[in-house]
Motif scaffolding. Structure first.
Motif, PDB file in Angstrom:
ATOM      1  N   GLY A   1      16.710   6.413   7.469  1.00 16.51           N
ATOM      2  CA  GLY A   1      16.071   7.648   7.924  1.00 16.51           C
ATOM      3  C   GLY A   1      14.928   7.382   8.869  1.00 16.51           C
ATOM      4  N   THR A   2      14.330   6.190   8.766  1.00 16.15           N
ATOM      5  CA  THR A   2      13.247   5.872   9.701  1.00 16.15           C
ATOM      6  C   THR A   2      13.602   4.639  10.528  1.00 16.15           C
ATOM      7  N   GLU A   3      14.867   4.525  10.889  1.00 15.97           N
ATOM      8  CA  GLU A   3      15.269   3.409  11.735  1.00 15.97           C
ATOM      9  C   GLU A   3      14.601   3.527  13.108  1.00 15.97           C
ATOM     10  N   VAL A   4      14.291   2.394  13.691  1.00 16.79           N
ATOM     11  CA  VAL A   4      13.763   2.403  15.056  1.00 16.79           C
ATOM     12  C   VAL A   4      14.644   1.501  15.923  1.00 16.79           C
ATOM     13  N   LEU A   5      14.453   1.593  17.239  1.00 17.79           N
ATOM     14  CA  LEU A   5      15.343   0.920  18.183  1.00 17.79           C
ATOM     15  C   LEU A   5      15.515  -0.570  17.910  1.00 17.79           C
ATOM     16  N   ALA A   6      14.374  -1.280  17.782  1.00 17.19           N
ATOM     17  CA  ALA A   6      14.472  -2.735  17.676  1.00 17.19           C
ATOM     18  C   ALA A   6      15.187  -3.147  16.394  1.00 17.19           C
ATOM     19  N   VAL A   7      14.942  -2.400  15.311  1.00 16.08           N
ATOM     20  CA  VAL A   7      15.605  -2.719  14.053  1.00 16.08           C
ATOM     21  C   VAL A   7      17.105  -2.464  14.172  1.00 16.08           C
ATOM     22  N   GLN A   8      17.464  -1.377  14.826  1.00 18.54           N
ATOM     23  CA  GLN A   8      18.868  -1.070  15.034  1.00 18.54           C
ATOM     24  C   GLN A   8      19.540  -2.161  15.877  1.00 18.54           C
ATOM     25  N   ILE A   9      18.808  -2.681  16.854  1.00 22.90           N
ATOM     26  CA  ILE A   9      19.343  -3.760  17.688  1.00 22.90           C
ATOM     27  C   ILE A   9      19.535  -5.020  16.844  1.00 22.90           C
ATOM     28  N   LEU A  10      18.567  -5.282  15.939  1.00 23.41           N
ATOM     29  CA  LEU A  10      18.705  -6.435  15.051  1.00 23.41           C
ATOM     30  C   LEU A  10      19.953  -6.290  14.167  1.00 23.41           C
TER      31      LEU A  10
ATOM     32  N   TRP B   1       5.598   8.324   9.225  1.00 27.37           N
ATOM     33  CA  TRP B   1       4.132   8.197   9.330  1.00 27.37           C
ATOM     34  C   TRP B   1       3.653   6.819   8.886  1.00 27.37           C
ATOM     35  N   SER B   2       4.384   6.202   7.948  1.00 26.58           N
ATOM     36  CA  SER B   2       3.974   4.864   7.537  1.00 26.58           C
ATOM     37  C   SER B   2       4.127   3.894   8.700  1.00 26.58           C
ATOM     38  N   LEU B   3       5.201   4.068   9.476  1.00 25.04           N
ATOM     39  CA  LEU B   3       5.377   3.237  10.673  1.00 25.04           C
ATOM     40  C   LEU B   3       4.273   3.514  11.688  1.00 25.04           C
ATOM     41  N   LEU B   4       3.974   4.799  11.860  1.00 22.30           N
ATOM     42  CA  LEU B   4       2.947   5.199  12.825  1.00 22.30           C
ATOM     43  C   LEU B   4       1.606   4.553  12.496  1.00 22.30           C
TER      44      LEU B   4
ATOM     45  N   LEU C   1       6.896  -5.474  12.507  1.00 28.20           N
ATOM     46  CA  LEU C   1       6.368  -4.619  11.451  1.00 28.20           C
ATOM     47  C   LEU C   1       7.482  -3.715  10.934  1.00 28.20           C
ATOM     48  N   SER C   2       8.313  -3.269  11.870  1.00 33.40           N
ATOM     49  CA  SER C   2       9.344  -2.296  11.524  1.00 33.40           C
ATOM     50  C   SER C   2      10.399  -2.871  10.590  1.00 33.40           C
ATOM     51  N   VAL C   3      10.710  -4.173  10.720  1.00 29.96           N
ATOM     52  CA  VAL C   3      11.774  -4.688   9.852  1.00 29.96           C
ATOM     53  C   VAL C   3      11.357  -4.593   8.396  1.00 29.96           C
ATOM     54  N   VAL C   4      10.043  -4.572   8.133  1.00 28.88           N
ATOM     55  CA  VAL C   4       9.582  -4.420   6.756  1.00 28.88           C
ATOM     56  C   VAL C   4       9.484  -2.951   6.367  1.00 28.88           C
ATOM     57  N   LEU C   5       8.915  -2.128   7.258  1.00 30.83           N
ATOM     58  CA  LEU C   5       8.564  -0.761   6.870  1.00 30.83           C
ATOM     59  C   LEU C   5       9.689   0.239   7.098  1.00 30.83           C
ATOM     60  N   SER C   6      10.624  -0.085   7.985  1.00 35.27           N
ATOM     61  CA  SER C   6      11.678   0.872   8.292  1.00 35.27           C
ATOM     62  C   SER C   6      12.645   1.002   7.113  1.00 35.27           C
TER      63      SER C   6
ATOM     64  N   PHE D   1       0.828  -1.210   0.000  1.00 33.79           N
ATOM     65  CA  PHE D   1       0.000   0.000   0.000  1.00 33.79           C
ATOM     66  C   PHE D   1       0.865   1.264   0.000  1.00 33.79           C
ATOM     67  N   PHE D   2       1.814   1.331   0.930  1.00 33.38           N
ATOM     68  CA  PHE D   2       2.565   2.575   1.117  1.00 33.38           C
ATOM     69  C   PHE D   2       3.413   2.943  -0.097  1.00 33.38           C
ATOM     70  N   VAL D   3       3.890   1.925  -0.823  1.00 29.80           N
ATOM     71  CA  VAL D   3       4.715   2.205  -1.994  1.00 29.80           C
ATOM     72  C   VAL D   3       3.966   3.089  -2.983  1.00 29.80           C
ATOM     73  N   ARG D   4       2.644   2.955  -2.966  1.00 27.40           N
ATOM     74  CA  ARG D   4       1.812   3.727  -3.882  1.00 27.40           C
ATOM     75  C   ARG D   4       1.446   5.109  -3.342  1.00 27.40           C
ATOM     76  N   THR D   5       1.949   5.474  -2.154  1.00 29.79           N
ATOM     77  CA  THR D   5       1.571   6.759  -1.543  1.00 29.79           C
ATOM     78  C   THR D   5       2.827   7.541  -1.182  1.00 29.79           C
ATOM     79  N   PRO D   6       2.658   8.843  -0.947  1.00 30.93           N
ATOM     80  CA  PRO D   6       3.828   9.628  -0.506  1.00 30.93           C
ATOM     81  C   PRO D   6       4.275   9.254   0.907  1.00 30.93           C
ATOM     82  N   LEU D   7       3.506   8.409   1.606  1.00 33.41           N
ATOM     83  CA  LEU D   7       3.880   8.028   2.965  1.00 33.41           C
ATOM     84  C   LEU D   7       5.068   7.075   2.977  1.00 33.41           C
ATOM     85  N   TYR D   8       5.371   6.478   1.839  1.00 35.18           N
ATOM     86  CA  TYR D   8       6.429   5.468   1.773  1.00 35.18           C
ATOM     87  C   TYR D   8       7.746   5.998   2.329  1.00 35.18           C
ATOM     88  N   ALA D   9       8.356   5.195   3.183  1.00 35.44           N
ATOM     89  CA  ALA D   9       9.650   5.527   3.788  1.00 35.44           C
ATOM     90  C   ALA D   9       9.601   6.740   4.706  1.00 35.44           C
TER      91      ALA D   9
END
Lengths: 561, 362
Positions: A509-518, A428-431, A501-506, A417-425
Motif C-alpha cells: 500500500g505504500t510502495e514507492v518507485l525504487a522499491v518497486q524497481i528492486l 506519512w511514516s515514509l514522509l 530508507l524505503s526498503v525498510v519502511l515501505s 518508533f513507528f510500530v508504536r504509533t498509528p503512523l506505521y505502514a
C-alpha cells in the motif's frame, strides 16, 4: 515579535531533534530489546546472536573491501579528472562540470541495473556480444563480484570525490611547486614532496567521504551483490528484516549499531581532515590563476578517456535502460532486436496496479515531502545563520546528525518508533523518515541564501521607509527564492528515487518507485524495470524543469515590479 | 535639521561580558553641517549612528531629530527607522542584488507610494546628480565598487531627507578612488545643505570632510571641535595622538613668559603655547607635530627651541623624509623636505615655533 523569535529556536530543536535523534535512540534501545513487540525489555541476546554468527566475519571483510575499494576507484578517477581540468589545457572543459553534476540525477539503483544488463554472466549484453564475436563458451565478465560492486560504486561516488578535489586543486598555489623546482627538485620529487602532501588532506577527505557513502549504499550491494551472494552490512541488515520467516528488528538494530559506529567515526575523521585542508588552502594567494600545462600529443588521447567516462556515466545507463524496455528479452542490439522492438513492457507497467501506486506515492512524497522539508529548512537555516546563539549551534549539529548515517540503519531505528504509533505502514511514516534523513539537502542551499542576505540589506530597506512586512516582501523573500528552489529540487529528486530508507519502511500500500524497481530486479523482470526506471527519470526531470521555471518566473517578476 | 542626544547609554552582552558601547553620551549636532564621529574601532561611533537612525535601541536617554523626539526611555517613545525619515549609506552599500539600479534608487519613493511619473523623474534627476545616468537598467551588482557607492548615495539623496547618515562609506574603495570620492562627497553635501552625520576611523577623511569632528573612545565622547581645533589645539593626549603623527613629550611647567609657557623636559627647556589652565610645577604633556620641526641649515639669532641631536633613522617616503632624531633621551619624529641633504648618523640642529607646540591638559 520578540516572544515568537525566542520561541522559534526551542521549538525547532524539538522538531528536528525528534526527526534526527529519535531514530538513533530507538535503534540503540531496540538493539537491547527482546523484540519489536517487547520493547524495553533488556537483553544482550541480539548482540550475541548477530556477532557470533560465523558468517558475520565474512560480511565485515566484504564491507571493508567494498568500501575501501570504492574509495580508491572514486578518488583516483576524481584526482585524474580534477588535475586535467584545473591544471592542463584539455579541450571541452564544460564536460567536467557535466560529469560532476549529471550522474547525481540518475538514480543509483538504475545505474546499477544498467551495469547488470551489460555485464551479468548469463545474458549481459557485452558478454553476449563478446561470446558471439569470439565464439566463447563462457561469459568473459561477471558483474556479480566484489570487483563489479567496487567498479559501479566507485563510478557512482566519482562526482562527490570530484567536487571535493577540484576546488582544492584549483586553489593550489603553483608557486609552491615552482619554488620546489627552483630549489633543484625534479618533477617527480616535486610531485611527491610538495604537490601530493599539500593536497593530502583533500585527497583523504574525499577518500573517507566515499567510504562513508559506500557504507551507506544499498543500491549496488542489493542489485549487484545479492545475486552473487556477496553480502555487506547494509544487505545483511536487509536480509535479516526482509527475507526468511520472521523479520528480526532487534538483530537488525544490533548489526546496525556497528554500521552507525563506523559512520560516526569516519565522519569525525572527515571533519578533522576538511578543517586541515582549509588550513592549507588559505596559503594560496587570491585571484591567482595557475599556469596551465601544455598537454601536446597526450591531449586527444586523454580527452578520449574523459569522453568515454562521461559516456559511461551519463549516456550509457539511460541508453541501456531504454533499449531494454523496448526489446522482449535480453539480446545483443542487432537488426533482429530492432525489428522486435515494441512498447509491451511500458504498457505492462502502466497496467500494473502496484507500479502505478508506487508512481503515485513517489510523486506525492516528492512534491509534498520537498515542500514540507523546505519550509522546515527555511526556519532552521534562519536560526542557524541569523540567530547564532548556542542553542542555534545545537540545532545546526542535530540537523546534520543523520546526514551520513546509512539509510537502512535509520530506517530500522524509525521502524522501532513507528510500530508504536498509528503512523506505521502509512505514507506519512515514509514522509517523516525522508525529511529527517534528507534535511541537510534543504538546509545547505538555504543557509547560503540567508548568508547572502547581509543584515545591512534589510536594515537599509527599513531606513528607506519599508516596514517589516514590506521589507520581507520586497527584499528578504526575493533573495531567498533561489535557495528555496534549489533546496526544493534537491529534496524532491532525492525523495522520488529514495531506496534505502524505503526498503525498510515501505509496506503493502505504500510502495514507492525504487522499491518497486528492486522487486522487479529480484524477479528478473528487466523489461518492466527499465520502463518504470525511464518513467522515474522522466518524472524527476519534469519536476526539476517545472520548479526551475517557477523559480525563474518569481525572480523575474520582482525585477520588473 | 538639528540632532540632540541626551545622556544616551547602551550596553552589549557578549560571551557573558558586558561591553559599554555608549556611556552617557550628550551631543548636539548642528543643522546643515557635516558632522563626523571619529574613533578607533569599537569606540561606539557606529552604535551611536545606529541609535540615531533607529536600527539600535539605546538602554537609556533621549534622542530628538529637529522637533521630534524619536527615542526617549522616560517617555517610552521609540520611532522605528522606517518612520524617522532619515537616509543612510551603509559601509557595505547594501545594494539589493536582485534589483536594477533604477529600482534600488526608486525604493525609498516606492515605500511612500509616490506616483510612477514622479518617481521616474526624481530618480533620473538624482542619478544625473551622482553621474550615473544611463545605467538605470543595469543589475546593481554588475557595477564597479565606486558606482555601487554612488547608487547607495543616490538612494540616500532621492527622498530629499533632512539628515543623511554615513557609516564608513568609503572604507571599501581603493585608496585613489577614496580620495576622489571624498572630494565629491564634500561638494555634494555642501551644495545640498543637508545635515550629515559621518562615521569613520580614518583621520584624513574626518579632517578633510567635516565641519565638526567628535572624537570617541570606549563609548565616551572625548572631544568635539572643528578639524583645525582638533588637529592643532586638542586638549587630549588621546585625540592629539589619534588625529595625526605626534611627538608627545612629558615635562614640568617651570615659568611663564609674556606669550609662552616654559616647560622643562628630558630634551631641555621648551617654550610652548600659552595655556591658561597650567600653573608652575604642573606635570604636563607637550605635543609637537613632525611637520613643524625644521632642520636648520645654519645658525640664526633665534635662540628659542633649538636642539641638537643625532639622526637615528631616515626613511624616504616620496614627498618627504621621515626621520627619527635622538635628543638626549628623547626620540623625535620629524618630517624633512626631500631636498634637504641629511644622512643617517648626522648631527643636526632642530627648531620649532613655540606657537606650534601645545600643552595637553588631559
Amino acid at each position: 515579535m520578540f516572544s515568537t523569535r525566542t520561541a522559534l529556536t526551542p521549538s525547532l530543536i524539538v522538531i528536528v531533534g525528534f526527526l534526527t535523534v529519535c531514530p538513533v535512540v530507538m535503534l540503540v534501545l531496540g538493539s537491547f530489546s527482546e523484540g519489536i513487540g517487547a520493547f524495553g525489555k533488556f537483553t544482550l541476546e541480539k548482540y550475541i546472536q548477530s556477532y557470533t554468527d560465523p558468517a558475520f566475519a565474512g560480511i565485515i571483510v566484504n564491507t571493508v573491501i567494498f568500501t575501501i575499494g570504492s574509495g580508491f576507484v572514486a578518488t583516483l578517477l576524481a584526482l585524474f579528472l580534477a588535475y586535467l581540468n584545473t591544471r592542463t589545457n584539455i579541450p571541452f572543459k564544460f564536460l567536467f562540470r557535466i560529469i560532476s553534476i549529471i550522474p547525481m540525477m540518475i538514480p543509483h539503483i538504475l545505474f546499477s541495473v544498467s551495469w547488470v544488463l551489460l555485464l551479468n554472466p548469463s545474458n549481459g549484453m557485452i558478454n553476449l556480444l563478446l561470446k558471439q564475436i569470439f565464439n566463447l563458451e563462457n561469459s568473459p565478465f561477471n558483474i556479480y563480484t566484489l570487483g563489479g560492486m567496487i567498479l559501479v560504486e566507485g563510478l557512482l561516488d566519482l562526482p562527490i570525490a570530484y567536487l571535493i578535489l577540484a576546488p582544492a586543486m584549483a586553489a593550489f598555489d603553483v608557486s609552491l611547486e615552482e619554488s620546489s623546482k627552483v630549489s633543484g627538485a625534479s618533477n617527480l620529487r616535486t610531485l611527491t614532496r610538495v604537490t601530493l602532501p599539500v593536497l593530502r588532506p583533500a585527497i583523504l577527505a574525499s577518500f573517507i567521504l566515499v567510504i562513508v557513502r559506500s557504507l551507506a549504499s544499498f543500491a549496488v550491494p542489493s542489485i549487484i551483490g545479492m545475486p552473487g551472494r556477496i553480502y555487506v552490512l547494509a544487505t545483511h541488515i536487509y536480509r535479516i528484516i526482509a527475507t526468511g520467516f520472521a523479520a528480526d528488528y532487534g538483530m537488525a538494530a544490533a548489526v546496525g549499531m556497528s554500521a552507525l559506529a563506523a559512520s560516526i567515526a569516519l565522519i569525525y575523521l572527515y571533519r578533522y581532515l576538511t578543517s586541515e585542508s582549509e588550513k592549507y588552502v588559505t596559503i594560496s594567494s587570491r585571484g591567482y590563476r595557475p599556469s596551465l600545462i601544455e598537454l601536446k600529443k597526450a591531449k586527444y588521447p586523454l580527452f578520449a578517456i574523459v569522453g568515454l567516462l562521461s559516456f559511461v556515466l551519463i549516456v550509457l545507463p539511460v541508453l541501456v535502460l531504454f533499449y531494454t524496455s523496448l526489446v522482449p528479452y535480453s539480446m545483443v542490439p542487432d537488426a533482429r532486436a530492432f525489428s522486435m522492438m515494441n512498447w509491451k513492457h511500458w504498457l505492462d507497467v502502466l497496467k500494473d496496479p502496484i507500479s502505478l501506486l508506487s508512481l503515485k506515492n513517489s510523486v506525492f512524497l516528492g512534491i509534498v515531502g520537498a515542500t514540507l522539508g523546505v519550509i522546515l529548512s527555511i526556519f532552521v537555516s534562519y536560526v542557524i545563520v541569523k540567530v547564532r546563539t548556542r542553542a542555534a549551534g545545537l540545532l545546526e549539529s542535530i540537523s546534520f546528525l543523520s546526514f551520513s548515517f546509512p539509510g537502512i540503519v535509520i530506517g530500522v531505528g524509525f521502524m522501532w518508533f513507528f510500530v508504536r504509533t498509528p503512523l506505521y505502514a502509512t505514507i506519512w511514516s515514509l514522509l517523516i523518515g525522508y525529511i529527517a534523513t534528507y534535511l541537510p539537502y534543504g538546509i545547505r542551499p538555504l543557509t547560503s541564501a540567508f548568508i547572502q542576505i547581509h543584515s545591512h540589506l534589510e536594515e537599509s530597506s527599513r531606513v528607506c521607509g519599508g516596514g517589516t512586512l514590506y521589507t520581507l516582501r520586497r527584499i528578504v523573500i526575493p533573495l531567498l527564492i533561489p535557495g528555496v528552489v534549489s533546496g526544493w529540487i534537491l529534496m524532491a529528486t532525492m525523495f522520488v528515487r529514495e531506496l534505502t530508507l524505503s526498503v525498510v519502511l515501505s509496506r503493502p500500500g505504500t510502495e514507492v518507485l525504487a522499491v518497486q524497481i528492486l522487486r522487479f530486479a529480484e524477479d528478473g523482470l528487466w523489461g518492466k524495470l527499465s520502463a518504470l526506471g525511464i518513467m522515474m527519470i522522466c518524472i524527476s526531470t519534469i519536476i526539476v524543469v517545472i520548479a526551475s521555471l517557477i523559480g525563474m518566473k518569481m525572480t523575474r517578476v520582482q525585477e520588473t515590479d | 535639521m538639528e540632532i540632540r542626544i541626551k545622556s544616551v547609554s547602551k550596553d552589549f552582552f557578549s560571551e557573558g561580558k558586558t561591553i559599554k558601547a555608549l556611556s552617557d553620551i550628550d551631543l548636539a549636532i548642528p543643522a546643515n553641517q557635516i558632522f563626523t564621529l571619529l574613533g578607533p574601532s569599537g569606540c561606539g561611533k557606529t552604535t551611536l549612528l545606529r541609535c540615531i537612525v533607529g536600527l539600535e535601541t539605546p538602554d537609556s536617554g533621549e534622542i530628538a531629530i529637529g522637533e521630534e523626539i524619536v527615542y526617549s526611555k522616560e517617555k517610552n517613545i521609540f520611532v522605528p527607522p522606517e518612520k524617522r525619515g532619515l537616509s543612510m549609506v551603509f559601509q557595505t552599500y547594501a545594494i539589493w542584488p536582485h534589483m536594477t539600479v533604477f529600482d534600488n534608487v526608486a525604493y525609498p519613493l516606492q515605500t511612500r507610494k509616490e506616483a510612477k511619473d514622479e518617481i521616474r523623474s526624481k530618480v533620473e534627476k538624482t542619478l544625473r546628480f551622482v553621474q550615473l545616468e544611463g545605467l538605470e537598467n543595469r543589475p546593481a551588482t554588475k557595477l564597479s565598487g565606486g558606482q555601487q557607492q554612488r547608487v547607495a548615495l543616490a538612494r540616500a539623496l532621492v527622498p530629499e531627507p533632512k539628515v543623511i547618515l554615513f557609516d564608513e562609506p568609503l572604507s571599501n574603495l581603493d585608496a585613489k578612488l577614496r580620495e576622489e570620492t571624498r572630494k565629491e562627497l564634500r561638494s555634494f553635501l555642501t551644495e545640498l545643505k543637508i545635515t550629515a552625520v559621518y562615521v569613520t576611523h580614518d583621520r584624513i577623511e574626518a579632517l578633510s570632510l567635516s565641519d565638526a569632528i567628535a572624537v570617541m573612545k570606549d563609548g565616551q565622547m572625548v572631544e568635539i571641535g572643528t578639524p583645525k581645533k582638533i588637529y592643532f589645539d586638542s586638549d587630549h593626549r588621546f585625540v592629539a595622538d589619534f588625529i595625526g603623527r605626534a611627538n608627545l613629550i612629558n615635562g614640568k611647567v617651570i615659568a611663564f613668559e609674556d606669550s609662552y609657557t616654559v616647560v622643562d623636559s628630558s630634551m631641555g627647556t621648551i617654550a610652548c603655547q600659552k595655556n591658561p589652565h597650567a600653573s608652575v610645577g604642573d606635570a604636563v604633556t607637550l605635543c609637537i607635530r613632525p611637520e613643524f620641526i625644521k632642520v636648520m641649515e645654519q645658525h640664526t639669532s633665534e635662540d628659542r627651541n633649538i636642539f641638537r641631536g643625532k639622526v637615528e633613522s631616515l626613511l624616504f617616503i616620496g614627498d618627504a623624509y621621515e626621520g627619527e632624531v635622538i635628543i638626549a633621551d628623547t626620540r623625535l619624529i620629524i618630517r624633512i623636505e626631500p631636498t634637504t641633504i641629511v644622512e643617517e648618523g648626522d648631527e643636526v640642529s632642530l627648531s620649532f615655533d613655540p606657537d606650534h607646540c601645545f600643552l595637553l591638559s588631559k
